[in-house]
Scaffold this active site. Structure first.
Site, PDB file in Angstrom:
ATOM      1  N   ARG A  58       0.742  -1.188  -0.142  1.00  0.00           N
ATOM      2  CA  ARG A  58      -0.174   0.023   0.156  1.00  0.00           C
ATOM      3  C   ARG A  58       0.868   1.100  -0.014  1.00  0.00           C
ATOM      4  O   ARG A  58       0.627   2.096  -0.842  1.00  0.00           O
ATOM      5  CB  ARG A  58      -0.845   0.018   1.254  1.00  0.00           C
ATOM      6  CG  ARG A  58      -2.059   0.821   1.167  1.00  0.00           C
ATOM      7  CD  ARG A  58      -2.737   0.419   2.506  1.00  0.00           C
ATOM      8  NE  ARG A  58      -2.950  -0.744   2.586  1.00  0.00           N
ATOM      9  CZ  ARG A  58      -3.879  -1.601   2.342  1.00  0.00           C
ATOM     10  NH1 ARG A  58      -5.080  -1.094   2.208  1.00  0.00           N
ATOM     11  NH2 ARG A  58      -3.819  -3.218   2.640  1.00  0.00           N
ATOM     12  N   THR A  59       1.484   1.252   0.868  1.00  0.00           N
ATOM     13  CA  THR A  59       2.577   2.587   1.122  1.00  0.00           C
ATOM     14  C   THR A  59       3.490   2.711  -0.056  1.00  0.00           C
ATOM     15  O   THR A  59       3.636   3.935  -0.567  1.00  0.00           O
ATOM     16  CB  THR A  59       3.117   2.485   2.509  1.00  0.00           C
ATOM     17  OG1 THR A  59       2.161   2.246   3.289  1.00  0.00           O
ATOM     18  CG2 THR A  59       3.981   3.976   2.792  1.00  0.00           C
ATOM     19  N   LYS A  86      23.418  -8.760   1.492  1.00  0.00           N
ATOM     20  CA  LYS A  86      25.053  -8.729   1.303  1.00  0.00           C
ATOM     21  C   LYS A  86      25.730  -8.541   2.660  1.00  0.00           C
ATOM     22  O   LYS A  86      26.955  -8.622   2.636  1.00  0.00           O
ATOM     23  CB  LYS A  86      25.500  -8.352   0.318  1.00  0.00           C
ATOM     24  CG  LYS A  86      24.905  -8.810  -1.080  1.00  0.00           C
ATOM     25  CD  LYS A  86      25.098  -8.203  -2.386  1.00  0.00           C
ATOM     26  CE  LYS A  86      24.635  -8.545  -3.614  1.00  0.00           C
ATOM     27  NZ  LYS A  86      24.459  -7.583  -4.564  1.00  0.00           N
ATOM     28  N   ARG A 108      11.133   2.952   4.414  1.00  0.00           N
ATOM     29  CA  ARG A 108      10.519   2.106   5.284  1.00  0.00           C
ATOM     30  C   ARG A 108      11.506   1.108   6.006  1.00  0.00           C
ATOM     31  O   ARG A 108      12.309   0.683   5.271  1.00  0.00           O
ATOM     32  CB  ARG A 108       9.445   1.329   4.527  1.00  0.00           C
ATOM     33  CG  ARG A 108       8.919   0.373   5.225  1.00  0.00           C
ATOM     34  CD  ARG A 108       7.984   0.283   6.183  1.00  0.00           C
ATOM     35  NE  ARG A 108       6.942   1.177   6.227  1.00  0.00           N
ATOM     36  CZ  ARG A 108       5.498   0.570   5.765  1.00  0.00           C
ATOM     37  NH1 ARG A 108       5.372  -0.334   5.629  1.00  0.00           N
ATOM     38  NH2 ARG A 108       4.355   1.385   5.681  1.00  0.00           N
ATOM     39  N   HIS A 136       4.433   7.079  11.392  1.00  0.00           N
ATOM     40  CA  HIS A 136       4.476   6.781  10.097  1.00  0.00           C
ATOM     41  C   HIS A 136       3.658   8.022   9.593  1.00  0.00           C
ATOM     42  O   HIS A 136       2.531   8.105   9.576  1.00  0.00           O
ATOM     43  CB  HIS A 136       3.486   5.574   9.882  1.00  0.00           C
ATOM     44  CG  HIS A 136       3.323   5.167   8.456  1.00  0.00           C
ATOM     45  ND1 HIS A 136       3.644   5.805   7.575  1.00  0.00           N
ATOM     46  CD2 HIS A 136       2.696   3.996   8.168  1.00  0.00           C
ATOM     47  CE1 HIS A 136       3.405   5.278   6.407  1.00  0.00           C
ATOM     48  NE2 HIS A 136       2.615   4.228   6.656  1.00  0.00           N
TER      49      HIS A 136
END
Lengths: 312, 429, 182
Positions: A58-59, A86, A108, A136
């Site tokens: 969604r975001t 890595k 995020r 958020h």
């Protein structure tokens, strides 16, 4: 009044004027998404990186569409394709991206404060798209935008936020934003999910959903993270639904014109019954629509304000 | 015969209740004479007018990382940092790699110390093999090799029965058991103090109760065993109250506090600066208040640094992923002088006792006084000089300090170990 | 930089007279009002567009669709020094495909605002054509753009400012040429 900051790391540091500027600007951008040609040239030539260390549809999509509708070049890096696997540190990843001159990095991350780490070393504007259990900010902004569209204003509204407050960045950002704008914010959830000293953020704490819903204008349900299920917080999802699940019966305690919000993705039958999620009070899909407009506004405002900051 | 004559200073030796302007003559690495207007034509003169002349400071809790993590600190660099901070003796924790749970590691540390160290090193041995908390280490053999205490350092002894045995067994050798009091189940994945700021920042918290439950358990075990318990880096109000109770019962329980725990609160975490991440975490303002009271009324015995060097790149990561710990050898004395003495919490004499005779009484290392014939370890202090903390000028190999850029009033200006000036803030004339 | 009044170019009466003339010219040039729409550019183009639309309606006795255009999203000076402009809503409540669009603005200067407005309109659809009406043309074009209807041509120097006031926004109707104070 411009948004005079390089980064959007959280709602907590924003002034009421800044919040209103973003919401007002989003109103203008919402119109763009209703056109045949859903694109304006505002951020032509700007490069935006969506740097997602946690799964998100969604975001990430919302930011991507927002960037594209503003004509920015936006690209996605997700943890599975990044060099994190890595063993590269976040700082090294950021420095490498920086070397390619992006204008905005949207991050995020599962760790609270990860966007702050980037903001300290990057010339690019950093947008926090969710950091651990911290904030958020764009979710809270789109929630406020949706409430404003439905209720006219936020001041004086009774808003209940229900669920796992402890692990919820959405709850924290919304608490900051709604209390700033003068709403009465109630939180409710199992005692194990209520963080200590949360009252100091200006909210009332309830341990019974019925009391929290009484006379509410807005109900925000939070997702119970099945993947984070730890039996020391909650005996079972079944018991959770029995105690805190939002059902049509319980909803009768709220105001007649209550709106139901959810940041998604939904757990039907865990925190919310399908009747409520799909019912007439639900504005869950409006939230998604508004997410694009709010994110366009944030991208636009950060790009406009940036040059000044560099000059000064 | 090498002689030093420290002239004109205010000599404060809490062990001997001395606080007078005196001259101090050092010969052969020992205190030879204390008196007024001393003269000695062979002696090198040190002008101590305007300065405090104190017994050499002891840091009873530091991490020198050798063997194992010589990229962060070595015995040699750690000793230089100690000297630059005003310390003449340091007790180093056993969480090296391999851990100091055997005679050979203790021997190695003492050999490095004698060859490369400019201050005295007193190793602390592991209480359990491999610091694993499963079976006792060979404490008798370690004692023979030269350890001054046992501890599992950052790995608290969780098994109460084993802790009981450690207290009983160590008492045969007159060794204190130093415990980092923490219930790791209660701290869970915590990275900072649990409270308003952990809620605000969305970081998992370590409740004060994680420390206090273990402090309480350990005190009760000291009742049971009569063993000598030393509580490392006490950080909460509840712990101070428990300690006060233990002392009132006449138990052999002591405690130390770090300068950061009486200086900084958990509010400092707000910018996610990993140099505010240590264990125990920075606590609330209320805890600091109780800590200061505990310092003031003598409940807390000693000040120790918990010097924990970490490489910059290991600290420059997401807050939750950074290692716990900060360095402290080169900031402890300025912080104690600025925060405790210059702000009137305790007298200079009491502060000196917390760095000298008190840790000596716990560790029994025969340091920490200026008695005649005692080892000539001396620290000179300037109470009014303002020092700007600059991590880039540190002798330590690491830079992880939250105090960079701070202005602090008061510092150590000279460090003398066994009659040799090992560090001086200005060239000696 | 302080400015002072140099000369008054219009007052309420002359402004009204000018708008009436422009309304007549628009009808005449387009041979009526079939498919005609009026779009005002924020901020002061909007009340001027409303007035012109109203005058055309009075003359022709048909209602003229009227829209509002905010060109902020199309500006070419987003990262230039200075606070970024506030974005306001564009509100064009009709389709513009195959329409005869008359854009209205207060002052035509460099032409950059009109460039942004043209891009913006073209992103909204494909009009039959676009015409431009302005109250004042003060010269100094930086782009090959000209107005189809001009209220008044005013030769200016670059350090002068044309200040347009309209009753709806500013409480009075006037156009004043301002010059820099010494």
């Amino acid at each position: 009044m411009p948004l005079n900051r390089k980064d959007l790391l959280g709602i907590e540091p924003l002034s009421v004027e800044e919040v209103n500027l973003i919401l007002d600007t989003a109103k203008a951008f919402k119109e763009v998404s209703t056109r045949d040609i859903k694109k304006v040239p505002t951020l032509r030539g700007k490069t935006i990186i969506n740097l997602f260390f946690e799964p998100s549809t969604r975001t990430r999509t919302s930011f991507e569409i927002a960037g594209k509708r503003l004509s920015a070049d936006i690209l996605n890096i997700s943890s599975s394709t990044s060099s994190v696997v890595k063993g590269e540190t976040l700082i090294d990843t950021a420095k490498n991206l920086e070397a390619m001159y992006p204008d905005i990095i949207i991050i995020r991350h599962s760790r609270a404060g990860a966007p702050h780490l980037l903001a300290n070393i990057c010339r690019a504007s950093i947008i926090n798209a969710g950091d651990g259990a911290h904030e958020h900010p764009t979710q809270a902004l789109l929630d406020a935008f949706t409430i404003r569209e439905n209720k006219g204003q936020i001041k004086g509204l009774k808003v209940a936020i229900i669920g796992d407050i402890l692990h919820s960045r959405v709850a924290r950002s919304n608490i900051h934003l709604l209390t700033k704008l003068g709403a009465e914010v109630r939180i409710a959830g199992p005692a194990t999910y209520i963080p200590v000293e949360i009252e100091k953020l200006g909210v009332k704490v309830f341990h019974h959903i019925d009391a929290a819903l009484e006379g509410c204008d807005v109900v925000m349900m939070l997702r119970i993270q099945r993947e984070r299920q730890d039996k020391s917080y909650l005996p079972s999802l079944r018991e959770y639904f029995n105690l805190f699940g939002l059902t049509p019966e319980r909803l009768k305690r709220a105001k007649k014109d209550v709106i139901i919000m959810h940041p998604g993705p939904l757990n039907r039958g865990v925190e919310i019954s399908s009747e409520v999620a799909d019912g007439p009070y639900s504005v869950i899909l409006e939230q998604v629509t508004n997410g694009v407009a709010v994110r366009m506004a944030v991208l636009y405002l950060l790009m406009g304000g940036k040059y000044e900051e560099v000059v000064s | 015969m090498k002689k030093l004559l420290v002239k004109g200073g205010r000599v404060i030796d809490p062990a001997n209740n001395l606080d007078e302007h005196r001259d101090l003559l050092i010969a052969d690495g020992k205190i030879a004479q204390i008196g007024k207007q001393l003269e000695d034509k062979e002696a090198q003169i040190i002008d101590a007018r305007g300065l405090i002349v104190a017994p050499g400071f002891i840091d009873m809790h530091c991490h020198l990382r050798e063997p194992g993590r010589e990229d962060e600190e070595t015995i040699e660099s750690g000793c230089r940092a100690a000297a630059a901070g005003g310390f003449t003796s340091v007790a180093c924790m056993p969480n090296t790699n391999p851990p100091n749970d055997s005679q050979s590691v203790t021997d190695f540390i003492l050999k490095q110390a004698s060859e490369k160290g400019i201050v005295n090193i007193f190793p602390i041995g592991a209480a359990t093999k491999g610091l694993l908390g499963e079976e006792l280490a060979e404490i008798g053999e370690l004692k023979g090799a030269g350890i001054v205490a046992v501890s599992d350092d950052g790995h608290p002894i969780y098994n109460s029965n084993l802790m009981r045995k450690a207290l009983e067994y160590a008492s045969m050798f007159d060794l204190p058991v130093i415990d980092h009091c923490e219930d790791k189940e209660l701290s869970a994945h915590g990275v900072m103090n649990e409270g308003y700021y952990s809620t605000l920042l969305g970081l998992p918290g370590i409740p004060a109760a994680a420390e206090e439950t273990m402090v309480a358990r350990n005190i009760i075990l000291s009742v049971l065993t009569g063993g000598q318990l030393h509580i490392a880096h006490i950080s909460t109000k509840g712990s101070v109250e428990l300690l006060r109770w233990a002392k009132a019962q006449g138990l052999k329980v002591t405690a130390e506090v770090t300068p950061h725990h009486f200086t900084l609160t958990d509010k400092e975490v707000c910018r996610y600066d990993t140099n505010t991440k240590m264990n125990p975490p920075l606590r609330s303002a209320e805890d600091i208040e109780a800590i200061l009271q505990g310092i003031k009324d003598g409940t807390i015995d000693a000040i120790a640094t918990d010097h924990a060097p970490h490489r910059g790149d290991e600290k420059n990561v997401e807050y939750a992923d950074a290692p716990f710990g900060i360095i402290g050898l080169e900031t402890a004395v300025p912080l104690a002088l600025d925060r405790l003495v210059n702000r009137g919490v305790i007298s200079i004499s009491r502060m000196i006792a917390m760095f000298t005779v008190n840790p000596d009484r716990i560790l029994k290392i025969e340091r920490g006084t200026l008695s005649l014939e005692a080892a000539a370890d001396v620290t000179l202090l300037n109470l009014s000089e303002v020092v700007k903390i600059d991590v880039n000028s540190f002798q330590s190999k690491s830079r992880n300090s939250p105090f960079h850029g701070w202005d602090l009033k008061g510092r150590a200006v000279m460090t003398i170990v066994a009659g040799n000036v090992v560090w001086s803030s200005k060239p000696i004339t | 930089m302080p400015f002072r009044k140099k000369v008054q170019l219009m007052d309420a009466v002359t402004m009204d007279r000018t708008l009436i003339r422009i309304a007549h010219e628009i009808i005449e040039r387009n041979k009526g009002v079939q498919d005609l729409v009026i779009i005002g550019i924020r901020t002061r183009g909007v009340p001027l567009a409303r007035r012109i639309a109203k005058k055309i309606e009075e003359i022709e006795k048909v209602s003229i669709p009227m829209g509002i255009l905010d060109i902020t999203m199309y500006r070419d000076d987003l990262t230039a020094v200075g606070p970024q402009p506030i974005v306001r809503q564009t509100n064009i409540p009709f389709r513009i495909n195959d329409k005869k669009v008359v854009l209205i603005d207060d002052v035509l200067f460099t032409g950059r605002t009109i460039r942004a407005a043209l891009d913006s309109i073209i992103d909204l659809g494909r009009p039959k054509f676009i015409q431009l009406a302005v109250l004042i043309d003060r010269g100094h074009r930086e782009l090959p753009i000209r107005a189809d209807y001009v209220g008044k041509n005013v030769p200016t120097s670059l350090d002068e400012v044309v200040e347009v006031s309209v009753a709806e926004e500013d409480g009075k109707d006037s156009v004043i040429l301002m010059e820099e104070e010494e």
